[in-house]
Design a protein around this motif. Structure first.
Motif, PDB file in Angstrom:
ATOM      1  N   ALA A   1       2.348 -57.630  43.672  1.00 15.23           N
ATOM      2  CA  ALA A   1       2.711 -57.568  42.263  1.00 15.23           C
ATOM      3  C   ALA A   1       1.613 -58.196  41.398  1.00 15.23           C
ATOM      4  O   ALA A   1       1.239 -57.647  40.350  1.00 15.23           O
ATOM      5  CB  ALA A   1       4.054 -58.268  42.040  1.00 15.23           C
ATOM      6  N   LEU A   2       1.107 -59.330  41.820  1.00 16.97           N
ATOM      7  CA  LEU A   2       0.014 -59.970  41.083  1.00 16.97           C
ATOM      8  C   LEU A   2      -1.248 -59.114  41.116  1.00 16.97           C
ATOM      9  O   LEU A   2      -1.977 -59.023  40.119  1.00 16.97           O
ATOM     10  CB  LEU A   2      -0.266 -61.350  41.683  1.00 16.97           C
ATOM     11  N   LEU A   3      -1.494 -58.485  42.249  1.00 17.37           N
ATOM     12  CA  LEU A   3      -2.658 -57.600  42.356  1.00 17.37           C
ATOM     13  C   LEU A   3      -2.532 -56.440  41.377  1.00 17.37           C
ATOM     14  O   LEU A   3      -3.521 -56.034  40.738  1.00 17.37           O
ATOM     15  CB  LEU A   3      -2.782 -57.069  43.785  1.00 17.37           C
ATOM     16  N   ALA A   4      -1.321 -55.907  41.239  1.00 18.10           N
ATOM     17  CA  ALA A   4      -1.092 -54.821  40.283  1.00 18.10           C
ATOM     18  C   ALA A   4      -1.388 -55.271  38.862  1.00 18.10           C
ATOM     19  O   ALA A   4      -2.040 -54.555  38.081  1.00 18.10           O
ATOM     20  CB  ALA A   4       0.345 -54.325  40.396  1.00 18.10           C
ATOM     21  N   LEU A   5      -0.928 -56.459  38.495  1.00 18.84           N
ATOM     22  CA  LEU A   5      -1.128 -56.964  37.143  1.00 18.84           C
ATOM     23  C   LEU A   5      -2.595 -57.249  36.856  1.00 18.84           C
ATOM     24  O   LEU A   5      -3.061 -57.109  35.721  1.00 18.84           O
ATOM     25  CB  LEU A   5      -0.295 -58.227  36.927  1.00 18.84           C
ATOM     26  N   LEU A   6      -3.341 -57.644  37.894  1.00 19.21           N
ATOM     27  CA  LEU A   6      -4.750 -57.985  37.714  1.00 19.21           C
ATOM     28  C   LEU A   6      -5.674 -56.774  37.803  1.00 19.21           C
ATOM     29  O   LEU A   6      -6.637 -56.665  37.038  1.00 19.21           O
ATOM     30  CB  LEU A   6      -5.167 -59.021  38.752  1.00 19.21           C
ATOM     31  N   ARG A   7      -5.383 -55.857  38.739  1.00 18.15           N
ATOM     32  CA  ARG A   7      -6.308 -54.764  39.029  1.00 18.15           C
ATOM     33  C   ARG A   7      -5.843 -53.403  38.518  1.00 18.15           C
ATOM     34  O   ARG A   7      -6.656 -52.494  38.357  1.00 18.15           O
ATOM     35  CB  ARG A   7      -6.548 -54.674  40.548  1.00 18.15           C
ATOM     36  N   GLN A   8      -4.554 -53.245  38.303  1.00 19.57           N
ATOM     37  CA  GLN A   8      -4.021 -51.974  37.812  1.00 19.57           C
ATOM     38  C   GLN A   8      -3.106 -52.227  36.607  1.00 19.57           C
ATOM     39  O   GLN A   8      -1.949 -51.815  36.599  1.00 19.57           O
ATOM     40  CB  GLN A   8      -3.256 -51.256  38.925  1.00 19.57           C
ATOM     41  N   PRO A   9      -3.604 -52.919  35.599  1.00 20.66           N
ATOM     42  CA  PRO A   9      -2.724 -53.342  34.503  1.00 20.66           C
ATOM     43  C   PRO A   9      -2.093 -52.191  33.739  1.00 20.66           C
ATOM     44  O   PRO A   9      -0.942 -52.289  33.308  1.00 20.66           O
ATOM     45  CB  PRO A   9      -3.661 -54.170  33.613  1.00 20.66           C
ATOM     46  N   LYS A  10      -2.835 -51.092  33.532  1.00 14.64           N
ATOM     47  CA  LYS A  10      -2.258 -49.991  32.772  1.00 14.64           C
ATOM     48  C   LYS A  10      -1.101 -49.345  33.526  1.00 14.64           C
ATOM     49  O   LYS A  10      -0.099 -48.931  32.916  1.00 14.64           O
ATOM     50  CB  LYS A  10      -3.328 -48.944  32.457  1.00 14.64           C
TER      51      LYS A  10
END
Length: 404
Positions: A346-355
């Motif tokens: 989930a954190l990886l998504a927010l950092l690397r795939q924010p859109k």
């Protein structure tokens, strides 16, 4: 319909299952919370069985890390034991809902790792459209059963404000989608308008604060990632909200003042007065927790616990107090460990795939803020939205790792 569309359809059914409550509640007095939540729970179980039947779904579940599988099993057994040990009449039903939530979460994790749950997923539109239909059903009820509405009841929801638990995240995600996604703008704006009007008209301070707070967090998130908002659409949303606030003052009043009127009254109140009955319910919840702080009382309605027996509130209106009341310090720590165990993606998504992450992030943030002062994570029909949002963030992060 292709085989790959079936899980999405079933997930849509889970989201929309609370619409059955209107059929259940027509011409009946408000129903017990345990009975009224059965449609959503059955839909969740159908989705779980579907994901277990799919070979790729089973493969994803089996490939969860050892830590994740261990913590899920420990949590399941703990909830089961606490439910069986509780003497509260509501424990079997609420405990069952909690166990199904856990199974459903794992199934949605598998779904989100297989399907795109980002910006283009239909799931977020389904949440908005379901909210829109809820509001239409409310006005039908207002015309057909005005006496129930005047008493504060909303058919099977028991209280007209309980629907705000679903509509707050629906309003937030539709607002973000309207600003961020070019296609389907009229659908997003229409769904936001319906949900926002209900929250304003019913005077839902908790739901309104959750939407505003969630959108502020999302706005900060966009600034952090240097996204430029579509300013004309932002101003459209502001204009629509102002117009809805004015309209809510002109239409026939509900048992409570609309949001603007309640806000004016609150300006002369102290912080304790603004919280209304929250301070009292939190005080009694803490007293109940002190009776069994280590292992909790099990999943019991607040009115069934000795320190608060016979009172009107069903739950503590605060997610932290609710966890400790039900499961004690031990169970709450296990829940937090489970959240941490699934947070890396989930954190990886927010950092690397924010859109891609912004829509589920809007839903989860709004529901978390709402759960601090209300029961958004108490009823199954609203809890599923938070579970879907968190699992979606995991899926976005998981697929990012596979592609890099």
């Amino acid at each position: 319909m292709t085989k790959s569309n079936v899980p999405t359809l079933l997930l849509a059914v889970v989201i929309a299952a609370s619409l059955i409550l209107f059929l259940y509640g027509i011409n009946l007095k408000p129903s017990y919370v345990e009975i009224a939540q059965i449609p959503t729970t059955l839909a969740q179980l159908c989705f779980v069985f579907m994901m277990l039947r799919l070979p790729e779904g089973r493969a994803i579940i089996l490939k969860l890390s050892r830590l994740q599988k261990t913590i899920v099993i420990v949590l399941f057994l703990y909830v089961l034991a606490a439910t069986l040990a509780s003497s509260a009449a509501s424990a079997p039903a609420i405990g069952t809902f909690c166990l199904v939530h856990l199974l459903f979460f794992i199934a949605v994790i598998a779904y989100a790792r297989l399907e795109d749950t980002g910006m283009g997923s239909p799931i977020w539109t389904i949440i908005g459209v379901t909210g829109f239909i809820h509001v239409v059903a409310f006005f039908i009820s207002w015309v057909g059963w005005p006496d129930l509405i005047r008493e504060g009841h909303f058919l099977a929801f028991d209280n007209i404000r309980h629907l705000g638990y679903f509509l707050a995240p629906a309003a937030a995600v539709m607002a973000v989608r309207y600003v961020m996604v070019q296609s389907g703008a009229l659908v997003s704006l229409g769904c936001f308008t319906a949900a926002a009007f209900y929250l304003i008209y019913s005077g839902s301070r908790g739901g309104s604060v959750a939407v505003v707070g969630g959108l502020i967090v999302v706005a900060a998130f966009c600034l952090w990632h240097k996204y430029r908002p579509n300013w004309p659409r932002v101003f459209v949303l502001l204009g629509v909200t102002i117009a809805l606030s004015m309209l809510s003052e002109l239409v026939p009043a509900l048992p409570w003042k609309p949001l603007f009127g309640r806000g004016v009254d609150a300006m002369s109140q102290t912080g304790t007065e603004m919280l209304g009955g929250r301070a009292a319910v939190w005080h009694h919840t803490i007293a109940a927790i002190k009776e069994s702080p280590i292992f909790g009382h099990g999943p019991a309605l607040l009115g069934q616990i000795p320190a608060y027996e016979g009172r009107a509130f069903r739950q503590p209106h605060n997610i932290g107090l609710q966890f400790v009341l039900y499961w004690g310090v031990v169970g709450t720590l296990i829940i937090l460990a489970a959240v941490v165990a699934f947070s890396r993606n989930a954190l990886l998504a927010l950092l690397r795939q924010p859109k891609q992450a912004i829509l589920p992030f809007a839903v989860f943030t709004t529901m978390f803020i709402h759960s601090l002062v209300d029961g958004g994570l108490f009823y199954p029909y609203s809890t599923v939205l938070a579970l879907i949002a968190f699992a979606s963030l995991d899926g976005i992060g998981f697929r990012h790792k596979l592609s890099h």
